[in-house]
Design a protein around this motif. Structure first.
Motif, PDB file in Angstrom:
ATOM      1  N   GLU A   1       1.187  -1.355   0.363  1.00  0.00           N
ATOM      2  CA  GLU A   1      -0.188  -0.047   0.033  1.00  0.00           C
ATOM      3  C   GLU A   1       0.961   1.192   0.040  1.00  0.00           C
ATOM      4  N   VAL A   2       0.576   2.029  -0.926  1.00  0.00           N
ATOM      5  CA  VAL A   2       1.467   3.985  -1.032  1.00  0.00           C
ATOM      6  C   VAL A   2       0.522   4.659  -0.588  1.00  0.00           C
TER       7      VAL A   2
ATOM      8  N   VAL B   1       0.531   3.895  -8.008  1.00  0.00           N
ATOM      9  CA  VAL B   1       0.217   2.395  -8.690  1.00  0.00           C
ATOM     10  C   VAL B   1       2.185   2.680  -8.990  1.00  0.00           C
ATOM     11  N   GLU B   2       2.391   3.264  -9.632  1.00  0.00           N
ATOM     12  CA  GLU B   2       3.772   2.931  -9.943  1.00  0.00           C
ATOM     13  C   GLU B   2       4.782   2.321  -8.487  1.00  0.00           C
ATOM     14  N   VAL B   3       4.820   3.382  -8.236  1.00  0.00           N
ATOM     15  CA  VAL B   3       6.048   3.232  -6.193  1.00  0.00           C
ATOM     16  C   VAL B   3       5.393   1.193  -5.850  1.00  0.00           C
ATOM     17  N   ALA B   4       4.066   1.208  -6.055  1.00  0.00           N
ATOM     18  CA  ALA B   4       3.632   0.100  -5.376  1.00  0.00           C
ATOM     19  C   ALA B   4       4.086  -1.206  -6.287  1.00  0.00           C
ATOM     20  N   ARG B   5       3.712  -0.889  -8.083  1.00  0.00           N
ATOM     21  CA  ARG B   5       3.747  -1.742  -8.594  1.00  0.00           C
ATOM     22  C   ARG B   5       5.856  -1.892  -8.534  1.00  0.00           C
ATOM     23  N   SER B   6       6.522  -0.810  -8.373  1.00  0.00           N
ATOM     24  CA  SER B   6       8.256  -1.166  -8.235  1.00  0.00           C
ATOM     25  C   SER B   6       8.112  -2.242  -7.208  1.00  0.00           C
TER      26      SER B   6
ATOM     27  N   VAL C   1       4.359   2.179   2.345  1.00  0.00           N
ATOM     28  CA  VAL C   1       5.224   2.596   1.643  1.00  0.00           C
ATOM     29  C   VAL C   1       4.499   4.539   2.246  1.00  0.00           C
ATOM     30  N   ASP C   2       5.397   5.586   2.667  1.00  0.00           N
ATOM     31  CA  ASP C   2       4.278   6.187   3.014  1.00  0.00           C
ATOM     32  C   ASP C   2       5.562   7.854   2.016  1.00  0.00           C
ATOM     33  N   LEU C   3       4.941   8.069   1.216  1.00  0.00           N
ATOM     34  CA  LEU C   3       5.870   9.225   0.544  1.00  0.00           C
ATOM     35  C   LEU C   3       5.554  10.288   0.833  1.00  0.00           C
TER      36      LEU C   3
ATOM     37  N   TRP D   1      -0.948  -6.423  -5.185  1.00  0.00           N
ATOM     38  CA  TRP D   1      -1.051  -7.340  -5.074  1.00  0.00           C
ATOM     39  C   TRP D   1      -0.033  -8.576  -5.834  1.00  0.00           C
ATOM     40  N   THR D   2       0.557  -8.823  -4.385  1.00  0.00           N
ATOM     41  CA  THR D   2       1.448 -10.102  -5.475  1.00  0.00           C
ATOM     42  C   THR D   2       1.948 -11.092  -4.029  1.00  0.00           C
ATOM     43  N   ASN D   3       3.055 -11.941  -4.608  1.00  0.00           N
ATOM     44  CA  ASN D   3       2.904 -13.151  -3.991  1.00  0.00           C
ATOM     45  C   ASN D   3       4.233 -13.496  -3.248  1.00  0.00           C
TER      46      ASN D   3
END
Lengths: 383, 383
Positions: free
Chosen positions: A268-269, A279-284, A354-356, A366-368
């Motif tokens: 969660e960003v 979304v970009e940060v979370a996906r990275s 992650v707090d920006l 979400w991932t594994n």
């Protein structure tokens, strides 16, 4: 119930012999109307499978009568012959149902680069057409499974109307490029344009935010059929909300069933300047092999989180970054925070925040985790 | 010889007690002139380690007298205290050598998020300064190793001048975000601006084209010191060529020593519209976990190659793509080519060629396969 929960739909699952295992491998969903609206979203991979190319054409006029799906073969990278096979599949379904081939969506999942055994597909069409029933939703959901361990189904009911759905996604961490297929049905009365907008909005915050291994399938398809059989006209906002709930439920089921995974990780960003930044940060982070391997090892390695955040173009001051893992703020202002040994990574569910400190937008992807079983699944068998 | 192969350089490696193993962990390289030119490239990760922040300032005026390096701790995500520690390291080195702290480059590699034990660093500075010699290039190369199994050194000689270098990169597939540190030395006479341009050109086609796992370190540093001690003025073209050979040699050594890897994979993209397109496509393939796991399993899974190519924005017609694996054209015009069982994936070196049929540009990116040992290395130990 799933795809047959809403009024006006029948489904079937059958065994055509495409899978070596002998499990069911073909499914059919039909819309008996009165409306035959359709909306769909497809993979954005430029190397797209033949059934995707075919189905894009089918849904372009907003009408479809049926969806035929097979597991046991992706019909991707199969050239002109593959497209002819997808076309032929639609023609055979259409002839059997007495509809037009241009109103039959086709979906496939399985190994890339092999031709479909069309004699078996043809037999499968006969079997599924003969087995159509309003009670066979789960049979259809089972027939589209590949390495899924359980069928994925979801239903949300409105005031006199229903949205149901089924999905397969060997999930995120399994062989076969994690093709994700999903069929949604509703008996709501809605315009084709509203259905299309609602589906795009619903998938953008659900399926699009599940990121297994960064690999995009050639076959991903989410298709929505609307029968209007409830007689209840549903406003776009309510429709979008119901679809989002069903898609969210199904996408979480994909993560939960990811083969080879030992953790489900929500990244969660918070406090991003824009949702796109979040979304970009979370996906990275969800694409960092090092981070995902650390979670497998129950190591709250926040350094790997920050390193992934640092590769993005999102707006933030690197000196202000905070990271929380399962409720423990292990990193404060980009440096050592609370004792990382306090983090309990034994539960299957992991939440990384992650707090920006750059705004008010937020997003969760979400991932594994990256496990020995992931490597085994994706190396030991050709898929 | 490595960093002490060129005239005008001394080096040392010593044991300061930073590594639990007791192996050497601090290194010093000094430039005895007459020139004290420096050029450097650093990680583009926005979350950069304290020594990177410090060293950017040091090299900004084109002059440096020494490089001090430590393994056993990255000094990254350590906030103001971490920066003070990097600054203090430079001051201690400067005082010992009788130079200015602002002319001392500092490099660190190891775990993120822990402070350096400055008493041990201080002892290490004394030890290395006392041990400086023109024969200690390999001792320095050994002291910067983390999970590297062998030191990496390379030397190229010109007509009366020399370029030498050492590198560490636990490599690509090892713990610790695969921090890559490299010190290059030359006795060529060249302007600071030419040195900078030559270094950037050399790294762009060598270190920048080795992609282990898509994870970018917070500490990556490549620094070039020039003494002018040969008295031979070298033209930019010749200098760039020599640096490219040394960097290419060292970067291949990193791939060859990647722990946990069982294959070195060269992904060559041909007939691209631009070199940038070729690099984008090659990098997309080298970052596909599914492709890399398939190579580990000795499976010539060209479908996973095409699926990775399809996610890029490079110019190409998806219907024209060809893929060759170890000399067998397994995919022709985006469909089934020669028999994939002809591909021999038992050798450690694998060559994948993707032909885009879109132009004349080409590029090769190197990676390793995704193995059980990669997951083990990156999950079993905190790093």
């Amino acid at each position: 119930m799933s795809v047959t929960a809403a009024q006006g739909f029948r489904a079937a699952g059958a065994t055509a012999g495409l899978k070596v295992s002998g499990a069911s491998d073909v499914a059919l969903v039909t819309n008996d109307g009165p409306d035959r609206h359709v909306a769909a979203v497809f993979t954005s991979n430029r190397v797209e499978a033949a059934p995707v190319t075919w189905s894009r054409q089918v849904v372009s006029d907003g009408r479809a009568d049926a969806v035929f799906l097979n597991s046991g073969g992706a019909n991707a990278c199969t050239g002109a012959r593959g497209f002819q096979d997808a076309h032929r599949t639609a023609e055979l379904v259409a002839a059997t149902l007495g509809v037009s081939a241009t109103d039959v969506v086709v979906c496939s999942t399985g190994l890339i680069g092999e031709y479909l055994p069309m004699d078996r597909i043809e037999a499968g069409i006969r079997l599924t057409a003969a087995g159509l029933s309003a009670e066979a939703g789960q049979a259809a959901a089972r027939a589209i499974m590949t390495t899924d361990s359980v069928p994925k189904e979801a239903v949300v009911t409105g005031d006199g109307w229903t949205v149901g759905g089924m999905a397969k996604g060997a999930g995120m961490l399994a062989p076969g490029l994690a093709t994700m297929l999903c069929v949604l049905t509703t008996d709501a009365v809605a315009d084709a344009a509203d259905l299309d907008a609602a589906l795009r909005a619903a998938t953008a915050t659900t399926f699009d935010r599940v990121d297994s291994d960064g690999c995009m399938s050639t076959n991903d398809t989410v298709v929505l059929l609307a029968s209007g059989a409830s007689g209840v006209r549903v406003e776009p906002v309510a429709l979008t909300a119901a679809l989002t709930r069903v898609c969210g439920d199904l996408s979480r089921q994909l993560v939960a069933d990811a083969e080879g995974a030992s953790h489900e990780i929500a990244v969660e960003v918070r406090s991003a300047a824009t949702e796109a930044d979040a979304v970009e940060v979370a996906r990275s982070v969800t694409r960092s092999n090092l981070f995902k391997a650390a979670i497998f090892g129950a190591d709250p390695n926040w350094g790997r989180v920050l390193a992934a955040v640092g590769t993005t173009t999102a707006a933030f001051d690197p000196a202000l970054l905070d990271v929380e893992i399962n409720g423990v703020q292990v990193c404060r202002a980009a440096t050592v925070g609370d004792d990382r040994s306090l983090v309990d990574l034994t539960p299957r569910e992991v939440r990384v925040v992650v707090d920006l400190h750059a705004g008010t937008a937020t997003a969760t992807v979400w991932t594994n985790d990256l496990t020995h079983d992931y490597v085994h699944e994706n190396s030991a068998y050709s898929s």
